[in-house]
Design a protein around this motif. Structure first.
Motif, PDB file in Angstrom:
ATOM      1  N   GLU A  44      33.049  47.065  36.284  1.00 41.29           N
ATOM      2  CA  GLU A  44      33.961  46.150  36.957  1.00 41.29           C
ATOM      3  C   GLU A  44      33.703  46.129  38.451  1.00 41.29           C
ATOM      4  OE1 GLU A  44      38.305  44.724  36.006  1.00 41.29           O
ATOM      5  OE2 GLU A  44      38.331  46.802  36.690  1.00 41.29           O
ATOM      6  N   GLY A  47      30.804  43.896  38.997  1.00 38.25           N
ATOM      7  CA  GLY A  47      31.230  42.506  38.840  1.00 38.25           C
ATOM      8  C   GLY A  47      32.048  42.013  40.020  1.00 38.25           C
ATOM      9  N   LEU A  48      32.918  42.856  40.556  1.00 42.51           N
ATOM     10  CA  LEU A  48      33.765  42.459  41.690  1.00 42.51           C
ATOM     11  C   LEU A  48      32.954  42.250  42.953  1.00 42.51           C
ATOM     12  CD1 LEU A  48      36.856  44.789  41.080  1.00 42.51           C
ATOM     13  CD2 LEU A  48      36.822  42.293  40.965  1.00 42.51           C
ATOM     14  N   SER A  49      31.800  42.937  43.044  1.00 46.39           N
ATOM     15  CA  SER A  49      30.952  42.741  44.225  1.00 46.39           C
ATOM     16  C   SER A  49      30.333  41.349  44.251  1.00 46.39           C
ATOM     17  CB  SER A  49      29.851  43.810  44.257  1.00 46.39           C
ATOM     18  OG  SER A  49      28.952  43.626  43.160  1.00 46.39           O
ATOM     19  N   ILE A  50      30.289  40.706  43.079  1.00 49.71           N
ATOM     20  CA  ILE A  50      29.731  39.352  42.978  1.00 49.71           C
ATOM     21  C   ILE A  50      30.833  38.305  42.911  1.00 49.71           C
ATOM     22  CG2 ILE A  50      28.272  37.835  41.591  1.00 49.71           C
ATOM     23  CD1 ILE A  50      26.865  40.374  40.565  1.00 49.71           C
ATOM     24  N   ASP A  51      31.879  38.595  42.145  1.00 52.45           N
ATOM     25  CA  ASP A  51      32.995  37.661  41.946  1.00 52.45           C
ATOM     26  C   ASP A  51      34.301  38.414  42.147  1.00 52.45           C
ATOM     27  OD1 ASP A  51      34.854  35.796  41.180  1.00 52.45           O
ATOM     28  OD2 ASP A  51      34.132  35.570  39.111  1.00 52.45           O
ATOM     29  N   GLU A  52      35.054  38.049  43.168  1.00 53.94           N
ATOM     30  CA  GLU A  52      36.281  38.778  43.477  1.00 53.94           C
ATOM     31  C   GLU A  52      37.358  38.614  42.398  1.00 53.94           C
ATOM     32  OE1 GLU A  52      38.337  35.325  46.280  1.00 53.94           O
ATOM     33  OE2 GLU A  52      37.630  37.198  47.173  1.00 53.94           O
ATOM     34  N   ASP A  53      37.208  37.611  41.531  1.00 55.62           N
ATOM     35  CA  ASP A  53      38.170  37.391  40.450  1.00 55.62           C
ATOM     36  C   ASP A  53      37.723  38.005  39.127  1.00 55.62           C
ATOM     37  OD1 ASP A  53      39.893  35.927  42.098  1.00 55.62           O
ATOM     38  OD2 ASP A  53      38.748  34.084  41.768  1.00 55.62           O
ATOM     39  N   TYR A  54      36.617  38.747  39.149  1.00 59.83           N
ATOM     40  CA  TYR A  54      36.076  39.299  37.915  1.00 59.83           C
ATOM     41  C   TYR A  54      37.009  40.376  37.355  1.00 59.83           C
ATOM     42  CZ  TYR A  54      32.908  41.710  34.698  1.00 59.83           C
ATOM     43  OH  TYR A  54      32.350  42.277  33.595  1.00 59.83           O
ATOM     44  N   GLU A  59      36.856  39.838  30.211  1.00 60.04           N
ATOM     45  CA  GLU A  59      35.579  39.553  29.585  1.00 60.04           C
ATOM     46  C   GLU A  59      35.500  40.136  28.173  1.00 60.04           C
ATOM     47  OE1 GLU A  59      33.266  37.585  30.884  1.00 60.04           O
ATOM     48  OE2 GLU A  59      34.623  37.273  32.573  1.00 60.04           O
TER      49      GLU A  59
END
Length: 373
Positions: A44, A47-54, A59
Motif C-alpha cells: 500500500e 501504491g500511495l507513492s504513485i496514487d494518493e487515493d490508492y 483493490e
C-alpha cells in the motif's frame, strides 16, 4: 474503504502486534497474520507513492466478493451474511420442537417483531455483485472482445440458478420468501383493514353493538347467547383481522429494503438517452414516452454469444425449483404465524399451522426430511 469508515489498517496491525507481544499467553496471533499485514502495508505504501487515493483493501475487494460468493464453508457463509448486513445464522437459530421445521428459525426470530435481526443491504449487495463481475472478468481474460463479461455473466447465472445451490442463492431465496410474506400481509392489510370499503364494513358491523350499548332497554330484548352470536362476534371481527395482519418491525424493514433495491436497479436500467432523442422529434416532449431498458454493449455481446446463451437457458431450467423453495418458505412462515397468533382459538391455530406445513412439505420437503430420506 476501511479508512473511509474510520479504520486505520496500519494502526490495527500495530495494536495487534503490541497485544501479542505483551500478552503472549492470552493473545497469540499466527505468524502469517503479521507477515501478511506487513506485506499489505508495504504494498500500500508503494501504491500511495504513485496514487494518493490508492487503497489495497479496495483493490482486494473484487477477489473478496468472488471468494465469498463461491465458498460454501461455514466461515465464508457467516462472512457473506455479515457483509450483506444480515445476522449470522448461528445467532438466529433457536430450539425447535418436532412439529416445526428447522427452516423456521429466521421466522421465529422476527415474525413477532421482537427480533433485532438485521436486514439485507441493497447497496452492499449491488456493490459486491459489481466487484464479483469485475474479478471474474479480470481473471477470465483480457476483456477486449467481451469474453470477460461473458465469463462473469455465466458465473453469476450459475451462482443464482445452479441446482447445487450457493450461499448467495440461499440468501436470496430466504429474503424472497420473507419479502413475499411481508408484501402479501401488507396487501391484505391495505385491502381488509385500511381501505375505505373495509372501514365502511367495519363501521356497519359495529353499528348494532353500539346501538345496544346506548340503549339498555333495547339490549334487554336480546338473549345473551343470541346477542353474542349475531351482534358481538360480528362487531369484533374487524379487530381480529387488524390484529392478524398487524405490521411488524421486520415487515417494515423488508418492504423498505425492497423499495431501496428497486430504486437502485431502476437507476441502472433506465435509459434516458433514447427517451430524450425521441422527445426531440415530438412537440409534446418526453412525457408520453416510457423509459426503455438500456441494452448495453456488454449485454448485447452476451446475448449474441451462442455458448453463453445456451448455458444461461440451461440454468433457467432450475427456476421452478427455486420458485418451489420460495413458495415453501412462504407457507412455513404462514404456519408459524398462525401457530403463534394471539387472536385465533387454539384448535384453529393448530389446524392452520398443520395445513400450511403440509403444503410447504408437498412443495419442497424440509431439509431434515431430505436428510432422513
Amino acid at each position: 474503504q476501511l479508512e473511509s469508515e474510520g479504520v486505520d489498517v496500519k494502526g490495527v496491525t500495530n495494536v495487534m502486534e503490541e497485544m501479542s507481544r505483551r500478552n503472549r499467553e492470552l493473545f497469540a496471533l499466527p505468524p502469517y497474520v503479521l507477515y501478511v499485514a506487513r506485506a499489505f502495508s508495504t504494498l500500500e505504501g508503494i501504491g500511495l507513492s504513485i496514487d494518493e487515493d490508492y487503497a489495497i483493501v479496495q483493490e482486494c475487494y473484487p477477489y473478496l466478493a468472488g471468494r465469498l460468493f463461491t465458498d460454501k464453508s461455514p466461515r465464508a457463509k457467516s462472512a457473506l451474511r455479515a457483509m450483506l448486513g444480515l445476522s449470522d445464522e448461528s445467532q438466529t437459530m433457536v430450539q425447535t420442537s418436532g412439529d416445526i421445521s428447522p427452516g423456521l428459525a429466521v421466522v421465529k426470530a422476527g415474525a413477532n417483531g421482537e427480533s433485532s435481526e438485521k436486514s439485507l443491504s441493497p447497496k452492499k449487495l449491488l456493490e459486491m455483485t459489481d466487484n464479483f463481475a469485475s474479478y471474474t472478468a479480470a481473471t477470465a481474460t483480457v476483456d477486449r472482445d467481451g469474453e470477460g463479461r461473458t465469463a462473469a455473466a455465466k458465473e453469476f447465472a450459475k451462482l443464482i440458478l445452479d441446482k447445487d445451490g450457493s450461499t448467495l442463492q440461499e440468501i436470496l431465496v430466504e429474503e424472497a420468501a420473507k419479502l413475499g410474506d411481508a408484501a402479501t400481509r401488507n396487501f391484505l392489510r391495505q385491502a381488509l383493514v385500511e381501505s375505505a370499503f373495509a372501514k365502511n364494513v367495519a363501521s356497519t358491523l359495529r353499528a348494532p353493538k353500539d346501538a345496544l350499548e346506548r340503549s339498555e332497554q333495547l339490549s334487554s330484548l336480546f338473549p345473551d347467547d343470541l346477542k353474542k352470536a349475531i351482534i358481538e362476534r360480528p362487531a369484533d371481527f374487524p379487530r381480529l383481522v387488524d390484529e392478524l395482519l398487524h405490521t411488524t418491525s421486520e415487515d417494515e424493514k423488508l418492504l423498505s429494503t425492497a423499495s431501496e433495491l428497486q430504486e437502485a436497479l431502476g437507476g441502472r436500467l433506465e435509459n434516458t438517452s433514447v427517451r430524450s432523442a425521441m422527445a426531440e422529434n415530438l412537440s409534446d416532449g418526453a412525457s408520453i414516452i416510457p423509459s426503455i431498458p438500456d441494452i448495453s454493449p456488454g449485454l448485447r455481446s452476451i446475448a449474441s454469444d451462442t455458448e453463453t446463451r445456451k448455458f444461461v437457458l440451461e440454468q433457467l431450467s432450475n427456476v421452478p425449483s427455486l420458485g418451489r423453495r420460495v413458495g415453501a418458505g412462504l407457507f412455513r412462515r404462514a404456519a408459524y404465524r398462525a401457530m403463534n397468533s394471539p387472536v385465533l382459538p387454539e384448535e384453529a391455530r393448530k389446524q392452520l399451522s398443520e395445513v400450511n406445513n403440509r403444503v410447504a412439505d408437498a412443495i419442497e420437503p424440509a431439509a431434515s426430511t431430505k436428510e432422513d430420506a
